[in-house]
Design a protein around this motif. Sequence first.
Motif, PDB file in Angstrom:
ATOM      1  N   ALA A 171       0.831  -1.230   0.098  1.00 44.94           N
ATOM      2  CA  ALA A 171       0.109   0.013   0.175  1.00 44.94           C
ATOM      3  C   ALA A 171       0.904   1.314   0.005  1.00 44.94           C
ATOM      4  N   GLU A 172       0.456   2.236  -0.776  1.00 40.97           N
ATOM      5  CA  GLU A 172       1.192   3.446  -0.796  1.00 40.97           C
ATOM      6  C   GLU A 172       1.328   4.165   0.690  1.00 40.97           C
ATOM      7  N   ALA A 173       0.631   3.951   1.416  1.00 37.28           N
ATOM      8  CA  ALA A 173       0.669   4.553   2.918  1.00 37.28           C
ATOM      9  C   ALA A 173       1.876   3.908   3.676  1.00 37.28           C
ATOM     10  N   SER A 174       1.984   2.587   3.380  1.00 40.55           N
ATOM     11  CA  SER A 174       3.018   1.920   4.168  1.00 40.55           C
ATOM     12  C   SER A 174       4.444   1.943   3.356  1.00 40.55           C
ATOM     13  N   ALA A 175       4.444   2.408   2.028  1.00 38.30           N
ATOM     14  CA  ALA A 175       5.573   2.206   1.285  1.00 38.30           C
ATOM     15  C   ALA A 175       6.907   2.899   1.617  1.00 38.30           C
ATOM     16  N   ALA A 176       6.599   4.190   2.276  1.00 37.05           N
ATOM     17  CA  ALA A 176       8.007   4.834   2.903  1.00 37.05           C
ATOM     18  C   ALA A 176       8.655   3.909   4.092  1.00 37.05           C
ATOM     19  N   LYS A 177       7.694   3.434   4.895  1.00 38.12           N
ATOM     20  CA  LYS A 177       8.421   2.391   6.014  1.00 38.12           C
ATOM     21  C   LYS A 177       8.861   1.238   5.221  1.00 38.12           C
ATOM     22  N   VAL A 178       8.495   0.641   4.637  1.00 42.31           N
ATOM     23  CA  VAL A 178       8.895  -0.243   3.791  1.00 42.31           C
ATOM     24  C   VAL A 178      10.346  -0.088   3.154  1.00 42.31           C
ATOM     25  N   ALA A 179      10.125   0.950   2.489  1.00 44.74           N
ATOM     26  CA  ALA A 179      11.628   1.325   1.961  1.00 44.74           C
ATOM     27  C   ALA A 179      12.582   1.817   2.932  1.00 44.74           C
ATOM     28  N   ASP A 180      12.449   2.189   4.019  1.00 45.27           N
ATOM     29  CA  ASP A 180      13.492   2.357   5.140  1.00 45.27           C
ATOM     30  C   ASP A 180      13.896   1.004   5.591  1.00 45.27           C
ATOM     31  N   ASP A 181      12.928  -0.127   5.830  1.00 45.65           N
ATOM     32  CA  ASP A 181      13.302  -1.251   6.359  1.00 45.65           C
ATOM     33  C   ASP A 181      14.131  -1.922   5.290  1.00 45.65           C
ATOM     34  N   LEU A 182      13.637  -1.789   4.146  1.00 45.09           N
ATOM     35  CA  LEU A 182      14.700  -2.651   3.183  1.00 45.09           C
ATOM     36  C   LEU A 182      16.025  -1.937   2.930  1.00 45.09           C
ATOM     37  N   PHE A 183      16.084  -0.733   3.140  1.00 42.89           N
ATOM     38  CA  PHE A 183      17.433  -0.071   2.914  1.00 42.89           C
ATOM     39  C   PHE A 183      18.384  -0.691   4.301  1.00 42.89           C
ATOM     40  N   ALA A 184      17.637  -0.573   5.630  1.00 41.15           N
ATOM     41  CA  ALA A 184      18.468  -1.105   6.661  1.00 41.15           C
ATOM     42  C   ALA A 184      18.748  -2.659   6.669  1.00 41.15           C
ATOM     43  N   ALA A 185      17.890  -3.354   5.642  1.00 44.06           N
ATOM     44  CA  ALA A 185      18.130  -4.642   5.860  1.00 44.06           C
ATOM     45  C   ALA A 185      19.385  -4.933   4.709  1.00 44.06           C
ATOM     46  N   ALA A 186      19.408  -4.170   3.533  1.00 42.40           N
ATOM     47  CA  ALA A 186      20.673  -3.942   2.648  1.00 42.40           C
ATOM     48  C   ALA A 186      21.718  -3.820   3.515  1.00 42.40           C
ATOM     49  N   ARG A 187      21.741  -2.629   4.349  1.00 40.17           N
ATOM     50  CA  ARG A 187      22.993  -2.406   4.773  1.00 40.17           C
ATOM     51  C   ARG A 187      23.387  -3.355   5.861  1.00 40.17           C
ATOM     52  N   THR A 188      22.512  -4.173   6.660  1.00 42.08           N
ATOM     53  CA  THR A 188      23.000  -5.112   7.555  1.00 42.08           C
ATOM     54  C   THR A 188      23.704  -6.386   6.683  1.00 42.08           C
ATOM     55  N   LEU A 189      22.976  -6.601   5.644  1.00 37.99           N
ATOM     56  CA  LEU A 189      23.545  -7.818   4.716  1.00 37.99           C
ATOM     57  C   LEU A 189      24.980  -7.284   4.068  1.00 37.99           C
ATOM     58  N   ARG A 190      25.073  -6.415   3.760  1.00 38.99           N
ATOM     59  CA  ARG A 190      26.547  -5.726   3.349  1.00 38.99           C
ATOM     60  C   ARG A 190      27.548  -5.826   4.359  1.00 38.99           C
ATOM     61  N   SER A 191      27.281  -5.234   5.411  1.00 41.79           N
ATOM     62  CA  SER A 191      28.239  -5.487   6.562  1.00 41.79           C
ATOM     63  C   SER A 191      28.389  -6.690   7.287  1.00 41.79           C
ATOM     64  N   GLU A 192      27.446  -7.636   7.010  1.00 47.26           N
ATOM     65  CA  GLU A 192      27.525  -9.085   7.956  1.00 47.26           C
ATOM     66  C   GLU A 192      27.605 -10.068   6.761  1.00 47.26           C
ATOM     67  N   GLY A 193      28.850 -10.170   6.345  1.00 44.92           N
ATOM     68  CA  GLY A 193      29.276 -11.168   5.293  1.00 44.92           C
ATOM     69  C   GLY A 193      28.814 -12.665   5.621  1.00 44.92           C
ATOM     70  N   ALA A 194      28.753 -13.036   6.678  1.00 49.97           N
ATOM     71  CA  ALA A 194      28.617 -14.526   7.129  1.00 49.97           C
ATOM     72  C   ALA A 194      27.212 -14.616   6.854  1.00 49.97           C
ATOM     73  N   LEU A 195      26.185 -13.763   7.256  1.00 48.86           N
ATOM     74  CA  LEU A 195      24.906 -13.908   7.092  1.00 48.86           C
ATOM     75  C   LEU A 195      24.618 -13.854   5.714  1.00 48.86           C
TER      76      LEU A 195
END
Length: 268
Positions: free
Chosen positions: A23-47
């Motif tokens: 939904a458009e109303a939740s898209a901004a929060k989803v974007a932030d969550d996906l950005f955070a997940a991308a950062r975590t996966l880049r920094s945590e090579g084993a994961l």
Amino acid sequence: MVSFRAASAEAMAALTDKLGGVAEASAAKVADDLFAAARTLRSEGALRRFVTDQSVAAPARAGLVGDVFAGKVDPAAAELLSAAVAARWTRSRDLPDALEQLGVVAAVRSVGAQAETLVDELFGVRQLVKQNSDLRNALSDPARSAADKSALLDTLLGGKVLPATVQLVRQSLSGSYRTVTAALEAYERTAADVHGESVATVHVARPLDERAQQRLNTALSRQYGRSVHLNVVVDPAVIGGIRVEIGHDVIDGTVSSRLDDARRKIAG
């Protein structure tokens, strides 16, 4: 925009379709969550290696991601993450790249009918950074914290642009692209592409009036078979004529280009 190959391209297409249900109303929060997940996966090579390892059962990969991000992300983001780790990726680093790209698409969808404004604002910020060496150096200074850089952006942009513009400019500081301006340019193209457009950067010596812009837009749209969003850069070095950059194509009809050609012929 990041280009994906083979299995990663198929996974990205499927995830983009899945993102369409957010939904458009939740898209901004989803974007932030996906950005955070991308950062975590880049920094945590084993994961990252574990969740992209095809020898590990998909439920186990999804279960670990669920544990890592439990209670921290929007349910829609959690579903996308589960689908992402269940997919096959050509390279392990494609997964965080895809999550960032999906985050950009979610941020674009959060603005609804204001996508044109978003593209214009991202272009404006990119030009501001490009033309201001002090600002460019401050945003690329590794000695400055992310919080300090975000505070600087808030001072410059707060209340003046769409929230999604601020969100994407902050994401451009993540370092996943070579420079902030390269990230912003990629985000512009994604924002236009989500709405079926290409982006053309037009260099002219003097501003184009509305009729001239419309004629150019019509000609480019006919040539490329889709709508084109024009970013106009006034550059006195052009002298006269026009230079258009669209995708990997360059259409150079400037006086400065013809002068350069003449000089090369004389020198040769």
